[in-house]
Design an enzyme around this catalytic site. Structure first.
Site, short mmCIF file in Angstrom:
data_model
loop_
_atom_site.label_atom_id
_atom_site.label_comp_id
_atom_site.label_asym_id
_atom_site.label_seq_id
_atom_site.Cartn_x
_atom_site.Cartn_y
_atom_site.Cartn_z
N LYS A 120 -118.77 6.38 66.85
CA LYS A 120 -117.43 6.87 67.23
C LYS A 120 -117.15 8.26 66.66
CE LYS A 120 -115.48 2.44 68.36
NZ LYS A 120 -116.69 1.60 68.09
C1 LIG Z 1 -117.24 0.78 69.04
C2 LIG Z 1 -118.62 0.27 68.78
C3 LIG Z 1 -119.41 -0.29 69.81
C4 LIG Z 1 -118.90 -0.47 71.22
O1 LIG Z 1 -118.69 0.73 71.89
P1 LIG Z 1 -117.82 0.78 73.23
O2 LIG Z 1 -117.64 2.21 73.53
O3 LIG Z 1 -116.53 0.08 72.91
O4 LIG Z 1 -118.59 0.06 74.27
C5 LIG Z 1 -120.69 -0.71 69.50
N1 LIG Z 1 -121.17 -0.60 68.25
C6 LIG Z 1 -120.45 -0.06 67.24
C7 LIG Z 1 -121.05 -0.01 65.87
C8 LIG Z 1 -119.16 0.39 67.46
O5 LIG Z 1 -118.44 0.91 66.44
#
Ligand SMILES: *Cc1c(COP(=O)(O)O)cnc(C)c1O
Length: 477
Positions: A120
């Site tokens: 993120k």
């Molecule tokens: C947010 C997240 C996901 C999922 O990502 P999306 O964009 O919601 O599909 C997967 N793995 C981790 C570690 C995350 O923080």
């Protein structure tokens, strides 16, 4: 470039307008009115660029209301080796998303080298700089009120800390986060960051945020906003690393490459779909889920049936414990030939928790034309695959990336490189890593002793009125 709503009820807007907003006024999601497309020759030129240059080349095609030199400066100060410093090989840090080779056709692209050790940070760090820029230009402020059980909240706080015009009020369930996650958030001493530990569960935190957003007068008076996964700026920033990963593994520009993406809200893999629509020769996009397999069901059967909280399981890849994939609407809009009326009809069912089933022809197009496949994992799979990757390749991968590894193995085909997107570093998920490997996961040197740093947070009862008072006391109007 103008932006429209997936449900057809929004007058065209510019990038800066939709950047700060949430849902479109008609309940849909903002989306570019068309996708810019790169020719093969243009792609060949892009393949020679470093991450910052590539990010500008991709993102500037979507943003024409921030002057190019200013956009470039914001991108240049975001994607640096200092910000994305937590990779396995420090010499590779300026790659921003280095690619690790497992075998001749299987790769892991590191997306978790930012400040909070999860993918993120790839988009959120840029969003912080974009927010500050747009708010300063407009002489405005925003107060981000959100709830987190871990990754999203910390990524938002590290992106917005110290930014002019932005305050963050982040709710988390008191005593429910891991010591590492708690320390990551609560050790921030920036004045514009407010950590609020709520004496209840995550759902109650979410309900409090909802209540604040449903109070239109309060929301307007205190300029309440959000940075959730439907934010268009996040999706666009994520498209960049698909280009970077593609160029790192394709034998020659133009050859097909597959990507495998651990998924929850469909934000990460939605960016892959967009990169593909922009002309990047991605063959397959493989969606990996955990036991919360709504998306696996959709890509295998064409039936999208979101579930309520009572049917959301707590798993050992917790950031994917999602049973309503908010960004899926953007992909289905494209899949339906951008027919907003048809999309709105399907999502009337989704909003009533009924879901929908694609007709056979549309389902076939989703697999053949758009290249989607999927796979799901269990806790036992996760443990076995973390172990397997460690034994075979000497690499520690986190539980979410392990879900991706399983799906990649199930779908790889000879002659086509497969890139697994790493979504977090193992250090964030110590218990599961210990279960798999009988040892504590590696932790970046600058985060040793994080839990011992002084923590700053306030405790509130699970009461929306208490939250409103808390915000009102800290926001001058
Ligand atoms: C947010 C997240 C996901 C999922 O990502 P999306 O964009 O919601 O599909 C997967 N793995 C981790 C570690 C995350 O923080």
């Amino acid at each position: 470039m103008n932006y429209i709503s997936t449900r057809g009820g929004m007058a065209p807007q510019r990038f800066s307008d939709i950047l700060l907003g949430g849902l479109a006024p008609d309940g849909g999601l903002a989306i570019a009115e068309r996708y810019p497309r790169f020719t093969l020759d243009e792609l060949k030129a892009l393949s020679k660029l470093n991450y910052r240059e590539l990010a500008f080349a991709v993102i500037s095609r979507f943003v024409d209301d921030i002057p190019a030199d200013q956009l470039k400066a914001l991108i240049d100060k975001t994607y640096t080796a200092q910000v994305y410093c937590h990779g396995r090989d420090p010499a590779q840090a300026d790659q921003i998303t280095p690619v690790v080779k497992l075998d001749e056709a299987l790769f892991i692209q590191e997306l978790s080298n930012g400040p909070t050790l999860a993918f993120k940070d790839m988009a959120m760090q840029l969003l912080g700089n974009l927010f500050e820029h747009v708010l300063t230009q407009r002489g405005q402020e925003i107060n981000i009120v959100g709830a987190t059980s871990g990754d999203t909240g910390s990524a938002a706080e590290y992106a917005m800390r110290g930014k002019h015009g932005v305050r963050v009020f982040m709710l988390s369930p008191f005593g429910k986060m891991s010591p590492f996650q708690r320390a990551q958030m609560f050790s921030l001493q920036d004045e514009n960051i407010h950590n609020i530990a709520v004496k209840s569960m995550f759902d109650a935190c979410q309900d409090m945020v909802k209540a604040v957003n449903n109070d239109a007068a309060f929301k307007a008076r205190y300029k309440v906003g959000a940075v959730n996964s439907i934010n268009w700026g996040r999706v666009v920033a994520q498209a960049v690393y698909y280009f970077k990963g593609y160029f790192a593994v394709a034998g020659e520009v133009g050859e097909p490459v597959d990507f495998c993406v651990p998924s929850g809200n469909f934000g990460n893999v939605c960016a892959g779909h967009i990169a593909r629509q922009m002309g990047l020769p991605i063959r397959r996009l493989i969606v990996a889920t955990n036991e919360n397999d709504v998306l696996d069901e959709f890509f295998k059967t064409g039936g999208y049936h979101p579930r309520g909280l009572d049917r959301t399981y707590e798993t050992s890849s917790p950031s994917m414990d999602i049973t309503k994939a908010s960004n899926l609407e953007r992909f289905v809009f494209d899949l339906l030939g951008r027919d907003a009326a048809k999309l709105a009809e399907l999502w009337r069912g989704v909003d009533k928790n009924q879901g929908f089933d694609l007709d056979p022809a549309t389902f076939a197009r989703m697999r053949d034309e758009y290249g989607f496949r999927s796979e799901k994992s269990s806790h036992a799979d996760r443990i076995a695959n973390i172990r397997e990757v460690f034994e075979r390749y000497g690499l520690q991968i986190d539980p979410h990336t392990a879900d991706g590894y399983k799906a990649a193995k199930a779908h790889r085909e000879p002659g086509v490189p497969m890139v697994i997107l790493e979504t977090a570093l193992p250090a964030k998920f110590e218990d599961t890593m210990r279960e798999a490997l009988n040892q504590a996961p590696q932790r970046p040197a600058d985060l040793q002793g994080l839990e011992a740093q002084p923590q700053r947070f306030d405790v509130l009862e699970a009461d929306a009125e208490a939250l409103k008072r808390y915000v009102a006391e800290r926001v001058p109007v």
